[in-house]
Design a protein around this motif. Structure first.
Motif, PDB file in Angstrom:
ATOM      1  N   SER A  53     -23.914 -14.080   2.997  1.00 44.26           N
ATOM      2  CA  SER A  53     -24.206 -12.825   4.514  1.00 44.26           C
ATOM      3  C   SER A  53     -23.523 -12.092   5.521  1.00 44.26           C
ATOM      4  CB  SER A  53     -25.440 -12.530   4.299  1.00 44.26           C
ATOM      5  OG  SER A  53     -26.094 -11.018   5.668  1.00 44.26           O
ATOM      6  N   VAL A  54     -23.464 -11.139   6.128  1.00 40.90           N
ATOM      7  CA  VAL A  54     -22.641 -10.625   6.975  1.00 40.90           C
ATOM      8  C   VAL A  54     -23.420 -10.563   8.508  1.00 40.90           C
ATOM      9  CG1 VAL A  54     -20.720  -9.542   6.253  1.00 40.90           C
ATOM     10  CG2 VAL A  54     -22.811  -8.181   6.487  1.00 40.90           C
ATOM     11  N   THR A  55     -24.474 -10.729   8.164  1.00 44.31           N
ATOM     12  CA  THR A  55     -25.640 -10.581   8.679  1.00 44.31           C
ATOM     13  C   THR A  55     -26.250 -12.507   9.552  1.00 44.31           C
ATOM     14  OG1 THR A  55     -26.717  -8.656   8.720  1.00 44.31           O
ATOM     15  CG2 THR A  55     -28.612 -10.610   9.657  1.00 44.31           C
ATOM     16  N   PRO A  58     -14.269 -14.800  10.491  1.00 47.49           N
ATOM     17  CA  PRO A  58     -15.105 -14.838  10.621  1.00 47.49           C
ATOM     18  C   PRO A  58     -16.249 -14.887  10.055  1.00 47.49           C
ATOM     19  CG  PRO A  58     -13.769 -14.383  12.824  1.00 47.49           C
ATOM     20  CD  PRO A  58     -13.164 -14.496  11.956  1.00 47.49           C
ATOM     21  N   CYS A  59     -17.517 -15.250   9.716  1.00 52.68           N
ATOM     22  CA  CYS A  59     -18.587 -14.469   8.589  1.00 52.68           C
ATOM     23  C   CYS A  59     -19.123 -13.221   9.155  1.00 52.68           C
ATOM     24  CB  CYS A  59     -19.435 -16.006   8.079  1.00 52.68           C
ATOM     25  SG  CYS A  59     -18.554 -17.154   7.968  1.00 52.68           S
ATOM     26  N   TYR A  60     -19.640 -13.254  10.486  1.00 46.73           N
ATOM     27  CA  TYR A  60     -20.674 -12.758  10.895  1.00 46.73           C
ATOM     28  C   TYR A  60     -20.384 -11.331  11.596  1.00 46.73           C
ATOM     29  CZ  TYR A  60     -23.024 -16.746   9.627  1.00 46.73           C
ATOM     30  OH  TYR A  60     -23.823 -18.029   8.385  1.00 46.73           O
ATOM     31  N   LEU A  61     -20.993 -10.215  10.613  1.00 48.55           N
ATOM     32  CA  LEU A  61     -20.969  -8.709  11.664  1.00 48.55           C
ATOM     33  C   LEU A  61     -21.759  -8.412  12.535  1.00 48.55           C
ATOM     34  CD1 LEU A  61     -19.100  -6.590   9.213  1.00 48.55           C
ATOM     35  CD2 LEU A  61     -18.139  -8.346  10.199  1.00 48.55           C
ATOM     36  N   PHE A  62     -23.120  -9.221  12.701  1.00 49.18           N
ATOM     37  CA  PHE A  62     -24.332  -8.525  13.047  1.00 49.18           C
ATOM     38  C   PHE A  62     -24.841 -10.278  13.026  1.00 49.18           C
ATOM     39  CE2 PHE A  62     -23.255  -5.360   9.949  1.00 49.18           C
ATOM     40  CZ  PHE A  62     -23.030  -4.069  10.592  1.00 49.18           C
ATOM     41  N   ALA A  63     -26.252  -9.459  13.851  1.00 48.36           N
ATOM     42  CA  ALA A  63     -27.278 -11.359  14.283  1.00 48.36           C
ATOM     43  C   ALA A  63     -28.560 -10.991  14.473  1.00 48.36           C
ATOM     44  CB  ALA A  63     -26.170 -11.900  15.459  1.00 48.36           C
ATOM     45  N   ASN A 123     -20.002 -19.074  19.797  1.00 43.50           N
ATOM     46  CA  ASN A 123     -20.575 -19.476  18.923  1.00 43.50           C
ATOM     47  C   ASN A 123     -20.839 -19.282  17.388  1.00 43.50           C
ATOM     48  OD1 ASN A 123     -20.313 -21.572  20.434  1.00 43.50           O
ATOM     49  ND2 ASN A 123     -22.240 -21.608  20.752  1.00 43.50           N
ATOM     50  N   ILE A 124     -20.919 -18.204  17.545  1.00 44.31           N
ATOM     51  CA  ILE A 124     -21.966 -16.987  16.097  1.00 44.31           C
ATOM     52  C   ILE A 124     -21.275 -16.090  15.722  1.00 44.31           C
ATOM     53  CG2 ILE A 124     -23.149 -15.301  14.633  1.00 44.31           C
ATOM     54  CD1 ILE A 124     -25.023 -15.975  17.388  1.00 44.31           C
ATOM     55  N   THR A 125     -19.555 -15.450  16.591  1.00 42.94           N
ATOM     56  CA  THR A 125     -18.897 -15.205  15.983  1.00 42.94           C
ATOM     57  C   THR A 125     -17.399 -15.742  15.171  1.00 42.94           C
ATOM     58  OG1 THR A 125     -17.894 -14.836  17.888  1.00 42.94           O
ATOM     59  CG2 THR A 125     -19.359 -12.733  17.391  1.00 42.94           C
ATOM     60  N   SER A 126     -17.627 -17.117  15.679  1.00 39.73           N
ATOM     61  CA  SER A 126     -16.650 -18.517  15.274  1.00 39.73           C
ATOM     62  C   SER A 126     -17.079 -18.755  14.040  1.00 39.73           C
ATOM     63  CB  SER A 126     -16.008 -19.214  16.648  1.00 39.73           C
ATOM     64  OG  SER A 126     -17.428 -19.761  16.739  1.00 39.73           O
ATOM     65  N   ILE A 127     -18.192 -18.883  13.893  1.00 42.41           N
ATOM     66  CA  ILE A 127     -18.669 -20.056  12.288  1.00 42.41           C
ATOM     67  C   ILE A 127     -17.113 -19.086  11.835  1.00 42.41           C
ATOM     68  CG2 ILE A 127     -19.987 -19.941  10.859  1.00 42.41           C
ATOM     69  CD1 ILE A 127     -22.296 -19.957  12.924  1.00 42.41           C
ATOM     70  N   ASP A 128     -16.933 -19.652  10.467  1.00 46.39           N
ATOM     71  CA  ASP A 128     -16.051 -19.193   9.487  1.00 46.39           C
ATOM     72  C   ASP A 128     -16.590 -19.694   8.150  1.00 46.39           C
ATOM     73  OD1 ASP A 128     -14.942 -21.602   9.810  1.00 46.39           O
ATOM     74  OD2 ASP A 128     -12.737 -20.573  10.374  1.00 46.39           O
ATOM     75  N   VAL A 129     -17.736 -20.386   8.324  1.00 43.45           N
ATOM     76  CA  VAL A 129     -17.914 -21.357   6.630  1.00 43.45           C
ATOM     77  C   VAL A 129     -18.974 -20.881   7.283  1.00 43.45           C
ATOM     78  CG1 VAL A 129     -18.119 -23.533   5.887  1.00 43.45           C
ATOM     79  CG2 VAL A 129     -15.985 -23.247   7.100  1.00 43.45           C
ATOM     80  N   SER A 130     -19.610 -21.238   5.184  1.00 42.32           N
ATOM     81  CA  SER A 130     -21.211 -20.159   5.077  1.00 42.32           C
ATOM     82  C   SER A 130     -22.107 -21.670   4.912  1.00 42.32           C
ATOM     83  CB  SER A 130     -20.487 -19.370   3.953  1.00 42.32           C
ATOM     84  OG  SER A 130     -22.906 -19.448   3.197  1.00 42.32           O
ATOM     85  N   VAL A 131     -23.234 -21.798   5.593  1.00 43.26           N
ATOM     86  CA  VAL A 131     -23.807 -23.266   4.901  1.00 43.26           C
ATOM     87  C   VAL A 131     -25.436 -22.609   4.354  1.00 43.26           C
ATOM     88  CG1 VAL A 131     -24.707 -25.322   5.688  1.00 43.26           C
ATOM     89  CG2 VAL A 131     -22.421 -23.882   6.647  1.00 43.26           C
ATOM     90  N   HIS A 132     -25.557 -23.447   3.460  1.00 43.04           N
ATOM     91  CA  HIS A 132     -26.881 -23.467   2.997  1.00 43.04           C
ATOM     92  C   HIS A 132     -26.984 -24.757   2.139  1.00 43.04           C
ATOM     93  CE1 HIS A 132     -24.507 -19.198   1.238  1.00 43.04           C
ATOM     94  NE2 HIS A 132     -26.374 -19.128   1.755  1.00 43.04           N
ATOM     95  N   VAL A 133     -28.642 -24.810   2.804  1.00 46.44           N
ATOM     96  CA  VAL A 133     -28.785 -26.290   2.307  1.00 46.44           C
ATOM     97  C   VAL A 133     -30.806 -26.149   1.040  1.00 46.44           C
ATOM     98  CG1 VAL A 133     -30.619 -28.321   3.615  1.00 46.44           C
ATOM     99  CG2 VAL A 133     -29.026 -26.733   5.003  1.00 46.44           C
ATOM    100  N   THR A 134     -30.405 -27.426   0.402  1.00 44.63           N
ATOM    101  CA  THR A 134     -31.484 -27.023  -0.275  1.00 44.63           C
ATOM    102  C   THR A 134     -32.351 -27.682  -0.303  1.00 44.63           C
ATOM    103  OG1 THR A 134     -30.680 -28.909  -1.097  1.00 44.63           O
ATOM    104  CG2 THR A 134     -29.560 -27.158  -2.416  1.00 44.63           C
TER     105      THR A 134
END
Length: 392
Positions: free
Chosen positions: A307-309, A366-371, A335-346
């Motif tokens: 998600s871009v959020t 970078p992944c995110y457009l909104f927060a 910090n948020i706008t520099s993230i370029d890796v998507s992370v999920h935890v099971t």
């Protein structure tokens, strides 16, 4: 001559050898035949009726069903039902329809909120000067909102009650899409909450969304109790457990995907009937599973799987981290706008961390457009931080 003495010939005595012994007939290795037969029967049964529970799998292998499936031949493809065939035909035609993007193309910003929007002043600054490139839609589920910005006045749609965890959340999303799709100029659709803020200026976000053919729908496989543990076999045959997916509800999707979501009744009805809190002792949350599972089945290559959020779950609590006025700093946004890796935890005992790069047209960006989750008290500090809405 002595008749009792044996006849001698040559220099030595010829010995009379005993006749050949008669051996008993050899026993057939019946135990081998029985063993081979049992193994053959087991393989045939495992192929035709694969184990459905992990306990059954581990009787035969310490690695479970995955190990068994590695050396069994692939199962035959399931024949689609009439409803599936009809649904796939409609979806295929919609996806093959070329987009009609132009200079008049707009992004539809769809706000799902219980009432008034606390960040209207911030969004007004974000929208200012870009008239004709965006549309606004507000779904207020609890009380009629009071609007302070001209961009939000008269943009309320017919709303209905929304209850967390129930299908009414998905109904509200579809209701927003239905209203936004009435404008043919809307080519991209963003779902936002009342606690969302934009992280970049309008042009950056507009170009990010318009110049890619992907939809940004969060989607990953969670084998744990809060993922596949919520699956119900009543969803068969159309939705198999191997296709069940999870993701955040805050999506951004292109027009073709918005249309197939509205056209779908087959998969939606399965989640309406069998994905709800308390059903079969499970707490299935429809808005976390419907869209990820739907797109994984019908167009897995058309979504980005994130998600871009942005939302921060690092505290591993029931609710994500929230930001108050004192938390709003330039460093936080950087910090948020520099993230370029998507992370999920099971959600299983392994707590497996799944990571993949955020690829935009094949390029890691970078992944995110909104927060989200920002407290209303943070608005003044955000207005100062984004005084001109230039990229930080």
């Amino acid at each position: 001559m002595k008749t009792g003495q044996g006849w001698r010939g040559g220099t030595g005595d010829m010995q009379i050898l005993p006749g050949p012994r008669h051996r008993p007939p050899m026993k057939r290795p019946t135990w081998i035949i029985i063993l081979v037969s049992l193994v053959t029967v087991f393989l045939i049964c495992a192929y035709m009726y694969p184990p459905q529970s992990s306990a059954a799998c581990y009787v035969f292998s310490s690695r479970g069903c995955e190990a068994i499936s590695n050396w069994l031949p692939p199962a035959p493809a399931r024949e689609l039902t009439d409803q599936e065939l009809a649904s796939r035909a409609v979806i295929r035609d919609i996806l093959n329809t070329p987009p009609t993007k132009s200079e008049k193309s707009k992004v539809a910003f769809m706000f799902l909120t219980p009432g008034s929007l606390p960040f209207e002043k911030l969004w007004e600054k974000f929208f200012h000067g870009h008239e004709g490139k965006f549309s606004v839609y507000v779904h207020a589920s609890k009380e009629k909102p009071v609007h302070l910005s001209r961009y939000f006045v008269n943009q309320d749609i017919h709303s209905d009650q929304v209850i967390w965890g129930k299908i009414s959340m998905v109904d509200a999303e579809r209701r927003l899409l239905a209203h936004a799709l009435k404008d043919p100029a809307n080519q991209h659709f963003v779902l936002l909450s009342d606690s969302c803020v934009p992280l970049h200026n309008f042009d950056y976000i507009y170009n990010y969304l318009m110049h890619t053919n992907l939809s940004f729908v969060d989607c990953f496989k969670d084998p744990g109790p809060h993922g596949n543990g919520r699956y119900s076999e009543h969803m068969l045959p159309e939705i198999e457990k191997k296709d069940f997916r999870k993701g955040a509800q805050w999506f951004s999707m292109k027009r073709q995907h918005a249309v197939i979501v509205m056209a779908d009744n087959l998969y939606y009805s399965k989640f309406r009937d069998y994905c709800k809190p308390g059903l079969e002792g499970r707490n299935c949350i429809a808005d976390e599973h419907y869209l990820p599972t739907f797109f994984h089945i019908v167009d897995p290559g058309g979504i980005a799987n994130w998600s871009v959020t942005h939302v921060d779950w690092s505290e591993r609590k029931w609710h994500p981290k929230s930001y108050k006025a004192r938390d709003i700093t330039k460093q936080l946004v950087k910090n948020i706008t520099s993230i370029d890796v998507s992370v999920h935890v099971t959600s299983d005992e392994k707590k497996e961390v799944q990571k993949w790069p955020c690829l935009w047209n094949g390029e890691q960006r970078p992944c995110y457009l909104f927060a989200r989750k920002f407290y209303p008290e943070a608005q003044d500090n955000l207005l100062l931080l984004f005084s001109n809405y230039t990229t930080i």
